[in-house]
Design a protein around this motif. Structure first.
Motif, PDB file in Angstrom:
ATOM      1  N   GLU A 109       1.109  -0.050   5.011  1.00 10.35           N
ATOM      2  CA  GLU A 109       0.384  -0.534   3.833  1.00 10.35           C
ATOM      3  C   GLU A 109       0.698  -1.999   3.569  1.00 10.35           C
ATOM      4  OE1 GLU A 109       1.572   2.073   0.698  1.00 10.35           O
ATOM      5  OE2 GLU A 109      -0.096   3.464   1.030  1.00 10.35           O
ATOM      6  N   LEU A 110       1.960  -2.351   3.725  1.00  8.24           N
ATOM      7  CA  LEU A 110       2.356  -3.741   3.518  1.00  8.24           C
ATOM      8  C   LEU A 110       1.639  -4.666   4.500  1.00  8.24           C
ATOM      9  CD1 LEU A 110       4.192  -5.708   1.991  1.00  8.24           C
ATOM     10  CD2 LEU A 110       5.960  -5.282   3.718  1.00  8.24           C
ATOM     11  N   VAL A 111       1.498  -4.212   5.742  1.00 10.06           N
ATOM     12  CA  VAL A 111       0.785  -5.009   6.744  1.00 10.06           C
ATOM     13  C   VAL A 111      -0.690  -5.169   6.350  1.00 10.06           C
ATOM     14  CG1 VAL A 111       0.027  -5.078   9.157  1.00 10.06           C
ATOM     15  CG2 VAL A 111       2.365  -4.397   8.600  1.00 10.06           C
ATOM     16  N   VAL A 112      -1.298  -4.092   5.851  1.00 12.90           N
ATOM     17  CA  VAL A 112      -2.692  -4.182   5.404  1.00 12.90           C
ATOM     18  C   VAL A 112      -2.819  -5.190   4.270  1.00 12.90           C
ATOM     19  CG1 VAL A 112      -4.596  -2.952   4.298  1.00 12.90           C
ATOM     20  CG2 VAL A 112      -3.307  -1.848   6.117  1.00 12.90           C
ATOM     21  N   TYR A 113      -1.948  -5.081   3.264  1.00 16.02           N
ATOM     22  CA  TYR A 113      -2.030  -5.991   2.123  1.00 16.02           C
ATOM     23  C   TYR A 113      -1.779  -7.436   2.543  1.00 16.02           C
ATOM     24  CZ  TYR A 113      -2.084  -1.982  -1.056  1.00 16.02           C
ATOM     25  OH  TYR A 113      -2.430  -0.836  -1.720  1.00 16.02           O
ATOM     26  N   LEU A 114      -0.846  -7.629   3.466  1.00 13.41           N
ATOM     27  CA  LEU A 114      -0.588  -8.978   3.970  1.00 13.41           C
ATOM     28  C   LEU A 114      -1.834  -9.525   4.661  1.00 13.41           C
ATOM     29  CD1 LEU A 114       1.280 -11.367   4.595  1.00 13.41           C
ATOM     30  CD2 LEU A 114       2.056 -10.106   6.631  1.00 13.41           C
ATOM     31  N   GLY A 115      -2.464  -8.689   5.491  1.00 14.68           N
ATOM     32  CA  GLY A 115      -3.670  -9.115   6.178  1.00 14.68           C
ATOM     33  C   GLY A 115      -4.799  -9.449   5.223  1.00 14.68           C
ATOM     34  N   VAL A 116      -5.007  -8.604   4.221  1.00 12.94           N
ATOM     35  CA  VAL A 116      -6.057  -8.858   3.238  1.00 12.94           C
ATOM     36  C   VAL A 116      -5.744 -10.132   2.453  1.00 12.94           C
ATOM     37  CG1 VAL A 116      -7.111  -7.995   1.117  1.00 12.94           C
ATOM     38  CG2 VAL A 116      -6.779  -6.453   3.058  1.00 12.94           C
ATOM     39  N   GLY A 117      -4.467 -10.332   2.115  1.00 12.80           N
ATOM     40  CA  GLY A 117      -4.089 -11.543   1.402  1.00 12.80           C
ATOM     41  C   GLY A 117      -4.387 -12.801   2.206  1.00 12.80           C
ATOM     42  N   LEU A 118      -4.082 -12.777   3.511  1.00 11.02           N
ATOM     43  CA  LEU A 118      -4.386 -13.923   4.363  1.00 11.02           C
ATOM     44  C   LEU A 118      -5.891 -14.144   4.470  1.00 11.02           C
ATOM     45  CD1 LEU A 118      -1.811 -13.453   7.282  1.00 11.02           C
ATOM     46  CD2 LEU A 118      -1.716 -15.095   5.394  1.00 11.02           C
TER      47      LEU A 118
END
Length: 537
Positions: A109-118
């Motif tokens: 989930e953290l990776v998804v949120y990081l990707g969406v943030g970028l």
């Protein structure tokens, strides 16, 4: 948001902000990225840069790459935290199965949120370039393509609706009525992957989408990965239609074609939810945009047919048709009443004929009409009437034990009445048939639908953006759109479950959305670069 009067200091990776009242260009102290080649031919002026006809050929390669990295991370994280299959043929039996459970899923989930943030960060950076006139259509189109490819190849993001689509396509292939039964009526991998809340829910979609879903399942069978990929391919035509129609709509109504693409297509709500989901709204908004353009170009019958096809995907598109009647009437001769009567009468005939043809070809009934209330089972405060009902119920609970349904149903009924009033008022105010006025008021009604319907999902706002993006937008309007898009993109968890009742999650979203919106007009709003310079003194 007000623009700083002194030159801003940009941080590492930030572009200089070049939008100032009066259309002047400010030069930042340390420009890091330049869109190349940077020749710009501008015609017209505007306080926000959104009313210019930009012909820039710049390609912001680092901004595009930043978005690609974000999209890849989101797709990668979705392998563990997205709308993954119950029986996953990719990770099952491998050492990576742990990313689907416990702390592994939290990491995914953290990776998804990081990707969406970028991705949001890249979108805001792209917006600065576009609003300043440094990047034109080519640069935005390249960004759209580059950002969409990774999410098209990954698992569903922030939803499991695509499995419902496949189930709704399988039912008629099995000789069952998709408007009377839910996917649970059939056995197999498709039904078992549908979210529990939609297992017994009939399809609330129009005949054209059922036809598309039937075609996808007829090809993919029970292969779930193939079904998801084919559904994305089937719906990607809506994205192509948006890319073609929005710049041309903007040229007609005084907007900026490049800004229209940036807001209406490169928007992370479109990339992550409509493409990465996927959601059938993508095809609907594409048909809506092209149909509206055709009516403006005096190809009235074709335009009405295309918007009708959009309504045959999801019925919300039908609300735009009465607005298009005013444009059609403006193109005719005669008295006001005669022109309106001819346009409305012919338009209605074309609508019913086109919709009836969809019904016949899809070989389905009118059962989708009562099925439209299916979404009402979802209770979330992002629908303003539902939120008001929740608040009223909570207050009443201090004094007695009230019925949930009484408060929710009352608030939702009032919300629908308010929406009806807004729609009629805006429709009547667009009777001059002037294209920009009609488009603006239709977009306002679409926005009203997004927040006043019984249930609101993040991607509903793309319907209003499909029209509003073409308009000349002020700096304030652009920042509001950025805030709303950044907030809505992660109001659900990556697997599709609602996160709106996690108030810490919501508070973080609000702060990050504010940062994104502020960064559009004020690079480095947290002044990191200034602090960094101070540390070296």
């Amino acid at each position: 948001m007000s623009t700083m009067s002194s030159p801003p200091i940009t941080g590492p990776g930030d572009e200089p902000d070049s939008s100032e009242p009066g259309g002047r260009t400010r030069v930042a102290e340390r420009p890091v990225e330049r869109a190349h080649p940077g020749q710009v031919a501008d015609s017209g002026t505007g306080t926000s840069g959104t009313s210019r006809t930009a012909t820039a050929t710049g390609i912001p390669s680092r901004t595009i790459l930043l978005g690609v990295i974000g999209a890849c991370l989101a797709a990668l994280g979705a392998l563990g935290a997205g709308g993954i299959l119950v029986r996953d043929p990719i990770l099952s039996g491998t050492p990576l199965t742990w990313v689907r459970f416990g702390h592994g899923k939290n990491l995914a989930e953290l990776v998804v949120y990081l990707g969406v943030g970028l991705l949001v960060w890249a979108w805001v950076r792209l917006g600065r370039h576009v609003r300043a006139g440094r990047v034109g259509r080519k640069g935005v189109l390249l960004a759209i393509g580059a950002w969409c490819v990774p999410v098209m190849l990954g698992p569903p993001l922030f939803t499991r609706d695509v499995y419902s689509y496949l189930g709704q396509g399988l039912l008629p292939l099995e000789g069952l009525d998709t408007y009377a039964l839910g996917p649970a009526a059939v056995d197999g991998p498709i039904a078992e992957n549908v979210a529990w809340i939609w297992q017994t829910t009939p399809a609330p979609y129009g005949p054209l989408f059922i036809l598309i879903a039937k075609g996808v399942v007829a090809i993919s069978g029970h292969n779930m990965i193939a079904g998801v990929l084919l559904m994305r391919v089937a719906l990607i035509g809506g994205l192509l239609m948006l890319c073609w129609a929005l710049p041309r709509l903007a040229e007609r109504v005084g907007g900026n074609p490049s800004v229209a693409l940036w807001i209406g297509v490169a928007n992370p709500l479109v990339v992550v939810h409509l493409v990465g989901g996927p959601h059938n709204d993508l095809m609907m908004v594409g048909l809506l945009a092209v149909g509206t353009l055709m009516v403006m170009r005096r190809q009235h019958v074709l335009g009405i047919v295309l918007v009708t096809l959009g309504a045959a995907i999801k019925i919300q598109a039908v609300v735009v048709l009465p607005f298009l009647v005013w444009i059609w009437a403006r193109h005719l001769r005669g008295t006001d009443l005669a022109r309106f009567t001819r346009a409305a009468g012919t338009g209605a005939a074309v609508f019913f004929a086109a919709f009836a043809a969809c019904q016949l070809v899809a070989n389905v009934s009118l059962g989708w009409i009562p099925a439209l209330s299916a979404n009402s089972v979802v209770i979330n405060w992002t629908s303003l009437p539902t939120g008001a009902g929740q608040l009223a119920h909570g207050i009443a609970s201090w004094f007695y034990s009230p019925s949930h349904s009484l408060y929710y149903n009352t608030a939702r009924t009032l919300g629908m009445a308010l929406l009806g009033y807004i729609a009629l008022r805006q429709w009547w105010k667009s009777r001059d048939g002037e294209e920009a006025n009609v488009l603006r008021r239709a977009a306002l009604v679409m926005l009203g639908m997004s927040v006043l319907l019984q249930t609101t999902f993040p991607w509903y706002f793309t319907l209003a953006l499909a029209l509003a993006a073409a308009l000349p937008l002020s700096e304030w309007a652009s920042t509001v759109i950025v805030f709303g898009s950044a907030f809505q993109i992660a109001i659900s968890y990556p697997d599709g479950d609602a996160a709106s009742n996690n108030y810490l999650h919501v508070a973080v979203l609000v702060l990050l959305a504010w940062l994104a919106a502020t960064s559009l007009v004020r690079p480095d709003p947290l002044k990191f670069s200034r602090r960094s310079k101070g540390a070296h003194l």
